[in-house]
Design a protein around this motif. Structure first.
Motif: not given
Length: 64
Positions: A27, A31, A41
């Motif tokens: 993750r 990101t 986002p």
């Protein structure tokens, strides 16, 4: 020291030598890539909803 001293080819080679494919599935790395490309986002959400590629050219395949 910063990464600016390295050429693009050197950075690509360093990733090949230093980053395992399973790390790309973390993750934190995923990101970081989206944030480095300056995607919000909200933009990610909209792109996932559309399911359409953002660019017309070759696409990255995230299959390791």
């Amino acid at each position: 020291m910063d990464y600016n001293k390295f050429s693009d080819d050197e950075l690509a080679r360093a990733i090949e030598l230093m980053v395992a494919p399973d790390e790309l599935m973390s993750r934190q790395i995923m990101t970081a890539i989206l944030a480095a490309a300056e995607y919000t986002p909200q933009e990610v959400e909209e792109q996932l909803e559309s399911g359409e590629p953002l660019n017309d050219g070759p696409r990255l395949s995230w299959n390791f």
